[in-house]
Design a protein around this motif. Structure first.
Motif, short mmCIF file in Angstrom:
data_model
loop_
_atom_site.label_atom_id
_atom_site.label_comp_id
_atom_site.label_asym_id
_atom_site.label_seq_id
_atom_site.Cartn_x
_atom_site.Cartn_y
_atom_site.Cartn_z
N SER A 8 35.41 38.66 51.07
CA SER A 8 35.64 38.86 49.64
C SER A 8 37.05 39.40 49.36
O SER A 8 37.50 39.36 48.22
CB SER A 8 34.59 39.82 49.07
OG SER A 8 34.69 41.06 49.70
N GLN A 9 37.73 39.85 50.41
CA GLN A 9 39.07 40.43 50.20
C GLN A 9 40.15 39.48 50.72
O GLN A 9 40.02 38.97 51.84
CB GLN A 9 39.19 41.77 50.94
CG GLN A 9 38.12 42.78 50.60
CD GLN A 9 38.02 43.01 49.09
OE1 GLN A 9 39.04 43.14 48.41
NE2 GLN A 9 36.81 43.04 48.57
N ASN A 190 35.04 36.03 45.43
CA ASN A 190 35.48 37.02 44.46
C ASN A 190 35.67 36.31 43.12
O ASN A 190 35.53 35.08 43.05
CB ASN A 190 36.81 37.65 44.93
CG ASN A 190 36.92 39.12 44.53
OD1 ASN A 190 36.60 39.48 43.41
ND2 ASN A 190 37.36 39.96 45.47
N SER A 210 37.73 40.74 40.55
CA SER A 210 36.69 41.65 40.04
C SER A 210 36.58 42.90 40.90
O SER A 210 36.14 43.95 40.43
CB SER A 210 35.34 40.94 39.95
OG SER A 210 34.97 40.48 41.22
N SER A 211 37.03 42.79 42.15
CA SER A 211 37.00 43.97 43.03
C SER A 211 38.21 44.87 42.80
O SER A 211 38.34 45.90 43.47
CB SER A 211 36.97 43.51 44.49
OG SER A 211 37.98 42.54 44.70
N GLN A 213 41.66 44.28 43.11
CA GLN A 213 43.00 43.98 43.62
C GLN A 213 43.77 43.06 42.70
O GLN A 213 43.19 42.20 42.05
CB GLN A 213 42.94 43.26 44.99
CG GLN A 213 42.39 44.05 46.10
CD GLN A 213 40.94 43.68 46.30
OE1 GLN A 213 40.20 43.44 45.34
NE2 GLN A 213 40.52 43.64 47.54
#
Ligand SMILES: Cc1cc2nc3c(=O)[nH]c(=O)nc-3n(C[C@H](O)[C@H](O)[C@H](O)COP(=O)(O)OP(=O)(O)OC[C@H]3O[C@@H](n4cnc5c(N)ncnc54)[C@H](O)[C@@H]3O)c2cc1C
Length: 407
Positions: A8-9, A190, A210-211, A213
């Motif tokens: 997800s990153q 993401n 949405s996280s 970054q």
């Protein structure tokens, strides 16, 4: 399909190209870019739902046709057919890639009045000129070729049996992603929730996930399907693309037809096609057809019994005895303004690229769209098929380019 496990990153804080949406259009753009020898940049694909469950790509009828009213759409599908039927060769003769074919049962458009018959006649001329093989049939000829139809009310039918029918889009989608990842394209699970634009409003500088970054970007591609307007609005741009609900049913016939059923477009708009092994896939929509909520995939429970099945049983009496085995709702990314794609950069926000608004015929257009976006990003211009007619500026300048043949 590949398992839906992905990071997800993002690995890096900046990418040359960020693609928003990883379904067929995002995958096409990533594949064509990563396989363009003149492009050496980094690519990040951001996909909010890596199961793709509700994407248009996974809720589709999965057919290709040559019967359009706009010649450019015909040329786009011709390239699509070439790509599909030479898939392994087009994907570098990779032995893992399957050989595909098109199940050429054709689309049968049925007209029950002279006005629509004249539209079919005019379209046939356009299609023949563009190299398609469309035939017009009167009611007797239709009945002779396909005795299962009831044709009492039919004035004219239009069908093309070359490069028109079902194809396995999932295989192409899957292999585009696999090969792209092998070439270094990064896919993350993401969601892009915002974008930052420079002070002049001419460039997107970063996308916000949405996280939390922020990822800096050289170019951004809006491949977010029915959510294309929501994505464009993150940079203050309006586009006339709405999610519209389209329902599908697969059914078994007690007495299957004795030959392939073309993708038949009844004058009512209800459509049905061959699905193999005595099963058929039908589609349609409610008479009330507003923009859907992005997350609304509920079925219209009365539609099958009250509208779709009666239409099918009237047109093909053998379909009086059938059993529905599955059903689902999907969204068209419907260009309510002229039913055509919007492709290429925005006129002011020059690194924001559209690949949107396919209005129910985007799957077959994915090869041409991926190639087009890769050319625009790499060379700043089209090198093969010129898609300038689909540029955003037609909207800004109010010059619609109407595609009449939508389903
Ligand atoms: C019922 C039905 C039948 C169809 N039949 C045909 C057919 O026979 N032939 C044909 O050519 N076409 C057909 N189509 C149209 C075709 O399926 C679509 O044009 C095509 O799949 C569009 O692909 P896409 O990648 O643009 O959109 P989608 O497949 O919808 O993918 C968009 C992706 O973007 C992701 N996303 C959205 N916003 C964000 C965000 N902010 N951040 C991260 N990810 C995001 C979504 O999760 C989604 O996975 C049909 C469509 C439907 C619904």
């Amino acid at each position: 399909m590949q398992a839906a496990t992905q990071n997800s990153q993002p690995q890096y804080r900046a990418y040359d190209v960020v693609i928003i949406g990883g379904a067929i259009m995002g995958a096409a753009c990533a594949w064509f870019l990563s396989h363009n020898e003149d492009f050496n940049g980094s690519i990040l694909v951001v996909e909010k739902d890596p199961t793709y469950q509700f994407s248009s790509t996974m809720t589709t009828t999965s057919c290709i046709r040559q019967q359009f009213s706009e010649p450019l759409n015909i040329h786009i599908s011709q390239y699509g057919a070439d790509f599909i039927t030479n898939l392994r060769a087009r994907m570098g003769n990779d032995k893992r890639v399957p050989e595909l074919s098109i199940h050429n049962f054709g689309y049968m458009y049925l007209a029950d009045n002279e006005a629509f018959a004249n539209v079919l006649r005019a379209n046939q001329q356009v299609q023949l000129q563009a190299g398609a093989s469309t035939q017009l049939l009167n009611a007797d000829q239709i009945k002779q070729a396909y005795p299962f139809y009831k044709v009492d009310d039919i004035v004219l039918g239009s069908i093309n049996l070359v490069d028109e029918g079902y194809w396995d889009a999932t295989a192409v989608f899957d292999w585009w992603r696999r090969q792209s990842k092998e070439r270094g394209v990064e896919y993350i699970s993401n969601e892009v929730v915002a974008m930052k634009v420079n002070v002049n409003g001419t460039r997107v500088e970063s996308v916000t996930l949405s996280s939390g970054q922020e990822v800096a970007c050289g170019q951004v591609v809006n491949a977010s399907g029915p959510r294309a307007s929501a994505t464009a609005s993150m940079v203050g741009i309006d586009i006339p693309v709405e999610p519209r609900k389209r329902y599908s049913w697969v059914f078994e016939a007690q007495k299957p037809l004795d030959r392939d059923l073309p993708l038949t477009v009844d004058p009512s708009g209800v459509h049905v096609r061959e699905n193999g092994n005595g099963t058929y896939q039908a589609g349609g929509h409610s008479a009330f057809d507003p923009a859907a909520d992005y997350d609304d995939f509920t079925m219209d429970l009365d539609l099958w019994e009250q509208h779709i099945w009666p239409v099918l049983a009237n047109r093909i009496p053998q379909f009086e005895a059938i059993k529905v085995t599955s059903e689902w709702a999907g969204h068209y990314a419907y260009n309510i303004w002229d039913h055509n794609a919007i492709v290429g950069p925005h006129t002011q926000v020059e690194n924001f690229f559209f690949v949107n608004g396919f209005s129910g015929h985007g799957l077959q257009q994915a090869p041409a769209m991926g190639r087009a976006i890769a050319e625009l990003i790499t060379y700043g211009q089209y090198r093969s098929l010129d898609l300038s007619l689909f540029a955003y500026d037609r909207i800004a300048q109010s010059r619609p380019l109407l595609e009449q043949v939508i389903i």
